[in-house]
Design an enzyme around this catalytic site. Structure first.
Site, short mmCIF file in Angstrom:
data_model
loop_
_atom_site.label_atom_id
_atom_site.label_comp_id
_atom_site.label_asym_id
_atom_site.label_seq_id
_atom_site.Cartn_x
_atom_site.Cartn_y
_atom_site.Cartn_z
CD GLU A 207 -3.31 8.47 -4.90
OE1 GLU A 207 -2.73 7.44 -5.27
OE2 GLU A 207 -2.73 9.43 -4.39
CG ASP B 21 0.76 3.40 1.44
OD1 ASP B 21 0.59 4.60 1.16
OD2 ASP B 21 0.51 2.47 0.65
#
Ligand SMILES: Cc1ncc(COP(=O)(O)O)c(C=O)c1O
Lengths: 411, 255
Positions: free
Chosen positions: B48, B59
């Site tokens: 990815e 994140d």
């Protein structure tokens, strides 16, 4: 038909899956509270006994005379407990948190007013409290950091990105996705994923509800214009909401023009042409971003207006022409602040002074029979360092140097 | 071939598949190129590629910093798409894009998906786009044979898992725990129960990520998941020891 959580095409809830269930629960609690008249009564009671509601509507006679136009009225959210309209939203969410049975609250803050209000609420209700604040804002709003810490909150200085409000919001979301089970995120303005924009506006509606009664009692007529500064848009939604369908009342939102809209150093999203539709921080609105969709840095002398997005409800009202948007520069703000202090003995927050700037520009052309309301979202004490700096005040500087010397000697 | 079928075929040959993550333009596209080469040569099955966004909400610190540094270096979406196309041309494994919705929204949903289809990208992971917020994105992607990978979280109810299974395609990404990327996950009994709930909710391949970083983690997932996702760890490694260290790290993970 407009989808749930949307205002026209604006709003929504663009949230990571881990928050899905939490938002569902929040929706449910909010809609229960909204449909429970007792909840609002309880809220009004807290606001009148713990905060200072109803806040007065002050007729600024000297300013009105000075400009020779409309009668200028000031809605005094500065007299709310903790010195800003932020308390309205926070105490309301605090009551919801009690219903939800959560024990910890987190919040983001720009100017520190929302962090202050949240820390206060947490102290009163006995919640653990963590406040996220961009490093730049920590430096310019030190007095608020001091108070938050003294009230038992942990203040986290966020060092990522532009180190201002949007980065504090990202960091608060990171905390939330980790601690969803125990923690409520007390969002500070009418932005973020649904139901926050609607919920925050609902709590802030207390401002407009009081203002309409007060202006009718004092002036005998509705105001012709209402001015409010717009960071995320919560104080504006609060004072505008009740007047949206009142004929003959023009609503004016004032954004941060910073060093001037054409310099790129500002935070004007709905006024000017630098913003475009986007999806970030969980909702769809007008954002200051580049062609790739990366958020831009913003600038304002007022930390609370220094934000890349704006309430999706205001984006909708802007699109439908229901609210007019203007901007005020840093320099104009300092000038308006100076005049307001000299003429009325009132110290608006730098954020609020944006609304004063636009009202001062427009009042002279109106009739003395007309009234305008300025929503004074907060008081300026918190800005003492920024204001003293802007006024380049020599005796203040001397005092700071003296204090610095004393501290360095006592080490 | 559709991503799901490709993964099922690959899974027949191996007891667990490995997916890795890179942030495009971090530390540089040249380093990305070398890291991907080492990953593919040492047996990574799927990669990815994160197109950086200024507000990477889901994140943790490592990937967030990589996003912001990449943008500071001037990385643009167009460059990322060119690089992705080059990787898909060069290496014979599935490549996905991971990014936040605003990047796709600003590019144009259809244009973005068309570009993926034309350049051999097989799937998309967009953590801030739940299916109920999208009008045509999921169906258009399906028409173009681009998989839209949805995420299961330990907080998702069984009902929600089933709903997501219906809306997504390719495989299911299971978050090993609440929170953001990067910190360590405990693969304990609670985790097993959760994974069993995931297994029951979908017939798609199950990938497990968030805090997976060591040979022990991978071993613990064998027999329970179809694919393990290594995210922040390779970024940490490249930061500390350079792109050249990735190959050995990957080999060691499954040995
Ligand atoms: C005094 C004051 N006014 C206005 C604002 C801007 O917020 P909003 O636009 O949500 O009213 C802030 C935010 O911190 C504030 O402290």
């Amino acid at each position: 038909m407009v989808k749930k959580g949307y205002f026209g095409s604006w709003g929504g809830a663009f949230i990571p899956e881990v928050l899905h269930q939490t938002f569902k629960e929040l929706e449910e609690y909010f809609s229960q509270a909204k449909n429970d008249p007792q909840f609002w009564q309880e809220y009004l009671k807290v606001m009148s006994t713990y905060s200072c509601r109803p806040t007065p509507l002050t007729h600024a006679e000297n300013l009105s005379r000075h400009f020779g136009g409309a009668q200028i009225y000031i809605k005094r959210e500065d007299l709310n407990h903790t010195g800003a309209h932020k308390a309205n939203n926070v105490m309301g969410q605090g009551l919801l948190v009690k219903r939800m049975g959560k024990k910890r609250v987190i919040a983001e803050t720009g100017a520190g007013q929302h962090g202050m209000a949240t820390a206060t609420m947490a102290a009163k209700y006995g919640f653990d409290c963590t406040i996220y604040m961009g490093e730049v804002d920590v430096l310019r709003q030190r007095p608020n950091v001091f108070w938050m810490e003294k009230m038992g909150a942990t203040v986290v200085s966020v060092k990522d990105g532009s180190r201002t409000l949007k980065d504090a919001i990202n960091e608060a979301f990171r905390d939330w996705v980790t601690n969803v089970d125990t923690t409520h995120y007390v969002f500070g303005t009418a932005c973020g994923p649904a139901p926050f924009p609607e919920m925050v506006s609902w709590f802030q509606s207390i401002v407009g509800n009081e203002a309409i009664e007060q202006i009718l009692a004092q002036h005998g007529r509705k105001p012709v214009r209402i001015y409010a500064c717009v960071g995320g848009g919560s104080n504006a939604m609060g004072v505008f909401g009740r007047f949206l369908d009142e004929e003959g009342v023009e609503l004016v939102g004032v954004e941060a023009g910073g060093r001037g809209i054409d310099t790129g150093k500002h935070a004007a999203r709905l006024c000017g042409s630098d913003a475009s539709p986007g999806v970030a921080q969980g909702y769809r609105t007008m954002f200051l971003q580049n062609d790739d969709g990366q958020m831009l840095e913003t600038h304002s002398v007022a930390a609370g207006l220094d934000y890349v997005g704006v309430s999706p409800i205001l984006s909708d009202l802007w699109e439908r022409g229901k609210v007019r948007f203007e901007s005020a520069t840093d320099a104009e703000v300092i000038e308006a602040l100076d005049l307001t202090m000299k003429k009325e003995g009132i110290i608006p927050a730098l954020e609020s002074a944006h609304a004063f700037v636009q009202a001062f520009k427009e009042a002279p052309a109106l009739s003395p029979d007309d009234a305008v309301i300025i929503n004074m979202s907060g008081r300026g004490d918190k800005d003492i360092f920024t204001i003293a700096h802007a006024f380049d005040d020599p005796s203040w500087k001397k005092f700071i140097i003296q204090r610095g010397l004393e501290y360095s000697k006592s080490k | 071939m559709h991503l799901e079928d490709r993964l099922i075929n690959m899974r027949r040959e191996k007891d667990i598949l490995l997916m890795t993550h890179i942030v495009l333009g971090y530390p540089s596209f040249e380093a990305n190129r070398e890291v991907v080469r080492q990953m593919v040569e040492n047996g990574v099955d799927c990669i990815e590629m994160q197109i950086p966004f200024s507000e990477p909400m889901a994140d943790g610190p490592v990937i967030m910093k990589a996003n912001l540094d990449s943008l500071k270096r001037g990385t643009e979406v167009k460059q990322c798409l060119l690089f992705g196309a080059e990787m898909a041309r060069t290496h014979n494994i599935p490549f996905l894009y991971m990014t936040y919705y605003n990047i796709i929204f600003k590019y144009g949903e259809k244009e973005f998906i068309d570009e993926c289809a034309a350049s051999g990208i097989t799937g998309l992971i967009v953590p801030d786009l739940p299916p109920e917020q999208s009008d045509g994105f999921f169906s258009y992607a399906a028409e173009q044979n681009i998989s839209t990978i949805l995420i299961y979280s330990p907080t998702s109810t069984d009902e929600r898992l089933a709903e997501l299974d219906k809306a997504g395609s390719g495989f299911i990404y299971c978050m090993a725990r609440r929170g953001v990327t990067g910190s360590k996950s405990e693969l304990d009994d609670t985790f097993d129960t959760y994974l069993q709930r995931c297994r029951k909710a979908t017939a798609k391949p199950l990938a497990v990520g968030f805090g997976i970083r060591s040979r022990e983690d991978i071993a613990a997932l064998k027999g329970k998941a179809d694919m393990a996702v290594i995210g922040s760890e390779t970024i940490r490694l490249v930061d500390a020891e350079g792109a050249g260290s990735v190959g050995q790290f990957i080999t060691d993970l499954r040995s």
